[in-house]
Write a protein that holds these residues in place. Structure first.
Motif, PDB file in Angstrom:
ATOM      1  N   TRP A 183     -60.415 -45.218  -8.811  1.00 18.64           N
ATOM      2  CA  TRP A 183     -59.298 -44.802  -9.673  1.00 18.64           C
ATOM      3  C   TRP A 183     -59.170 -43.277  -9.800  1.00 18.64           C
ATOM      4  CZ3 TRP A 183     -63.340 -47.932 -11.526  1.00 18.64           C
ATOM      5  CH2 TRP A 183     -64.358 -47.250 -12.187  1.00 18.64           C
ATOM      6  N   GLY A 184     -59.726 -42.552  -8.876  1.00 16.85           N
ATOM      7  CA  GLY A 184     -59.612 -41.103  -8.928  1.00 16.85           C
ATOM      8  C   GLY A 184     -58.167 -40.637  -8.790  1.00 16.85           C
ATOM      9  N   LEU A 185     -57.833 -39.517  -9.420  1.00 12.43           N
ATOM     10  CA  LEU A 185     -56.486 -38.956  -9.354  1.00 12.43           C
ATOM     11  C   LEU A 185     -56.498 -37.618  -8.624  1.00 12.43           C
ATOM     12  CD1 LEU A 185     -55.162 -39.565 -13.002  1.00 12.43           C
ATOM     13  CD2 LEU A 185     -54.743 -40.953 -10.959  1.00 12.43           C
ATOM     14  N   THR A 186     -55.496 -37.420  -7.779  1.00  8.41           N
ATOM     15  CA  THR A 186     -55.318 -36.144  -7.088  1.00  8.41           C
ATOM     16  C   THR A 186     -54.183 -35.385  -7.766  1.00  8.41           C
ATOM     17  OG1 THR A 186     -56.015 -37.144  -4.991  1.00  8.41           O
ATOM     18  CG2 THR A 186     -54.862 -35.033  -4.876  1.00  8.41           C
ATOM     19  N   PHE A 187     -54.431 -34.136  -8.133  1.00  8.52           N
ATOM     20  CA  PHE A 187     -53.468 -33.359  -8.906  1.00  8.52           C
ATOM     21  C   PHE A 187     -52.755 -32.327  -8.037  1.00  8.52           C
ATOM     22  CE2 PHE A 187     -56.422 -35.077 -11.941  1.00  8.52           C
ATOM     23  CZ  PHE A 187     -55.642 -35.373 -13.060  1.00  8.52           C
ATOM     24  N   PRO A 188     -51.520 -31.959  -8.395  1.00 11.30           N
ATOM     25  CA  PRO A 188     -50.774 -30.927  -7.657  1.00 11.30           C
ATOM     26  C   PRO A 188     -51.551 -29.613  -7.616  1.00 11.30           C
ATOM     27  CG  PRO A 188     -49.325 -32.091  -9.179  1.00 11.30           C
ATOM     28  CD  PRO A 188     -50.719 -32.540  -9.500  1.00 11.30           C
ATOM     29  N   LEU A 189     -51.324 -28.851  -6.570  1.00  9.58           N
ATOM     30  CA  LEU A 189     -52.076 -27.611  -6.373  1.00  9.58           C
ATOM     31  C   LEU A 189     -51.791 -26.563  -7.437  1.00  9.58           C
ATOM     32  CD1 LEU A 189     -51.767 -27.243  -2.488  1.00  9.58           C
ATOM     33  CD2 LEU A 189     -53.624 -28.259  -3.812  1.00  9.58           C
ATOM     34  N   ASP A 190     -50.651 -26.668  -8.130  1.00 12.54           N
ATOM     35  CA  ASP A 190     -50.313 -25.660  -9.138  1.00 12.54           C
ATOM     36  C   ASP A 190     -50.812 -26.024 -10.539  1.00 12.54           C
ATOM     37  OD1 ASP A 190     -48.621 -27.787  -9.523  1.00 12.54           O
ATOM     38  OD2 ASP A 190     -46.800 -26.589  -9.762  1.00 12.54           O
ATOM     39  N   THR A 191     -51.719 -26.985 -10.610  1.00 13.04           N
ATOM     40  CA  THR A 191     -52.336 -27.347 -11.886  1.00 13.04           C
ATOM     41  C   THR A 191     -53.787 -26.869 -11.896  1.00 13.04           C
ATOM     42  OG1 THR A 191     -53.115 -29.495 -11.073  1.00 13.04           O
ATOM     43  CG2 THR A 191     -50.896 -29.420 -12.053  1.00 13.04           C
ATOM     44  N   PRO A 192     -54.398 -26.724 -13.067  1.00 15.36           N
ATOM     45  CA  PRO A 192     -55.812 -26.317 -13.116  1.00 15.36           C
ATOM     46  C   PRO A 192     -56.711 -27.230 -12.290  1.00 15.36           C
ATOM     47  CG  PRO A 192     -54.837 -26.133 -15.290  1.00 15.36           C
ATOM     48  CD  PRO A 192     -53.807 -26.817 -14.420  1.00 15.36           C
ATOM     49  N   ALA A 193     -56.469 -28.539 -12.369  1.00 16.54           N
ATOM     50  CA  ALA A 193     -57.298 -29.489 -11.620  1.00 16.54           C
ATOM     51  C   ALA A 193     -57.068 -29.337 -10.117  1.00 16.54           C
ATOM     52  CB  ALA A 193     -56.989 -30.913 -12.060  1.00 16.54           C
ATOM     53  N   GLY A 194     -55.790 -29.229  -9.724  1.00 17.73           N
ATOM     54  CA  GLY A 194     -55.464 -29.129  -8.309  1.00 17.73           C
ATOM     55  C   GLY A 194     -55.914 -27.824  -7.679  1.00 17.73           C
ATOM     56  N   SER A 195     -55.879 -26.744  -8.450  1.00 15.78           N
ATOM     57  CA  SER A 195     -56.308 -25.458  -7.893  1.00 15.78           C
ATOM     58  C   SER A 195     -57.821 -25.386  -7.758  1.00 15.78           C
ATOM     59  CB  SER A 195     -55.813 -24.310  -8.780  1.00 15.78           C
ATOM     60  OG  SER A 195     -56.378 -24.395 -10.085  1.00 15.78           O
TER      61      SER A 195
END
Length: 303
Positions: A183-195
């Motif tokens: 159930w892992g989530l991948t976040f957009p690159l312009d978010t803290p998680a994605g960056s």
């Protein structure tokens, strides 16, 4: 996944802000429906509305100050950004402290029992924390570590050391670390998680906490509140419940505030549990039992 619900021209309704609005409305509804507080004299709608407004404002100020103090280097170059709370950066422990200070000031001004007010407020607070984590999800913050991180690394608290070593490995060596949860989530690159973790599935730590906050609210409000403990006991139970929740969730989080290399939520949670246990013993004493003002005045007149 995006931080706003919709845009109209230059206006955008951010999900983070919407969650705070909903938390305020639901908090007001829950407080107005609190029959225990009503029995203890807090039955005036205006008093309840003023209390909710005062504690939310004080909580927001406290949450922001707490976060800025421990992340001051991020704001030193642009002091005005301290006021951009819609971009995130609110620490719940600071919010709890701020809300309590607000409750103290309100109780003193309105001449209402402080602990009756806080007992009324902790349920809405925990429900508001549940809603707030969806705002964190939309912003891509309060994220967890990559889902392929070994469990022993997650629970040992040595993720940063492991991650630094992981990045030096070749592709073949990295391949041994397969995704452990689906159930892992991948976040957009312009978010803290994605960056921080580009294109990698992460533990949705904000959803872990959101689910536990909801469960905690249901237990607190529909089980413990029905016990009608002395004023103050329910507030102490809240401290213990949330401390346990945050300790568990912080184990998976990748960006908790640190002090001397130790996760600050761990330290605060230990303090909250100690205060909660001592507080329950103190407020449970017979002399702390709530006495209606009319009855108290009647007994004083007899004396």
């Amino acid at each position: 996944m995006r931080p706003y619900l919709f845009k109209i021209g230059g206006f955008e309704l951010r999900i983070y802000s919407l969650m705070y609005i909903l938390a305020f409305l639901f908090g007001m509804f829950i407080c107005l429906a609190d029959d225990v507080a009503e029995k203890r004299g807090v039955d005036d709608r205006k008093t309840i509305e003023d209390f909710v407004f005062a504690t939310i404002v004080a909580g927001l100020i406290g949450a922001r100050l707490y976060y800025v103090i421990f992340k001051f280097s991020d704001y030193a170059g642009d002091p005005l950004s301290i006021f951009y709370i819609w971009q995130g950066g609110l620490a719940i422990h600071g919010g709890i402290i701020g809300a309590f200070v607000g409750a103290c000031l309100f109780a003193r001004k309105s001449k209402v029992n402080l602990w009756v007010l806080t007992d009324m407020g902790v349920g809405p607070l925990l429900f508001g924390q549940f809603l707030g984590r969806f705002g964190n999800l939309a912003n891509g913050e309060v994220h967890g570590v990559p889902t392929f991180t070994p469990w022993n690394v997650i629970f040992s608290g040595k993720f940063s050391e492991w991650w630094a070593k992981y990045q030096t490995l070749g592709v073949a060596e990295q391949a041994q670390f397969k995704q452990l949860v689906p159930w892992g989530l991948t976040f957009p690159l312009d978010t803290p998680a994605g960056s921080e973790f580009p294109n990698l599935p992460l533990h949705p730590a904000m959803l872990y906490e959101g689910a536990l906050n909801l469960i905690g609210f249901l237990i607190l409000w529909f089980y413990f509140r029905k016990k009608e403990y002395n004023p103050g006991v329910l507030s102490m139970i809240y401290l213990i419940i949330y401390a346990i929740i945050r300790t568990f969730v912080s184990t998976f989080r990748a960006e908790d505030l640190l002090i001397f290399g130790i996760r600050l939520p761990y330290i605060i949670s230990i303090i909250m549990i100690i205060i909660g246990i001592v507080g329950i013993k103190y407020f449970s004493r017979p002399e702390r039992k709530f006495v209606p003002a009319e009855k108290e005045n009647s007994e004083n007149n007899k004396n």
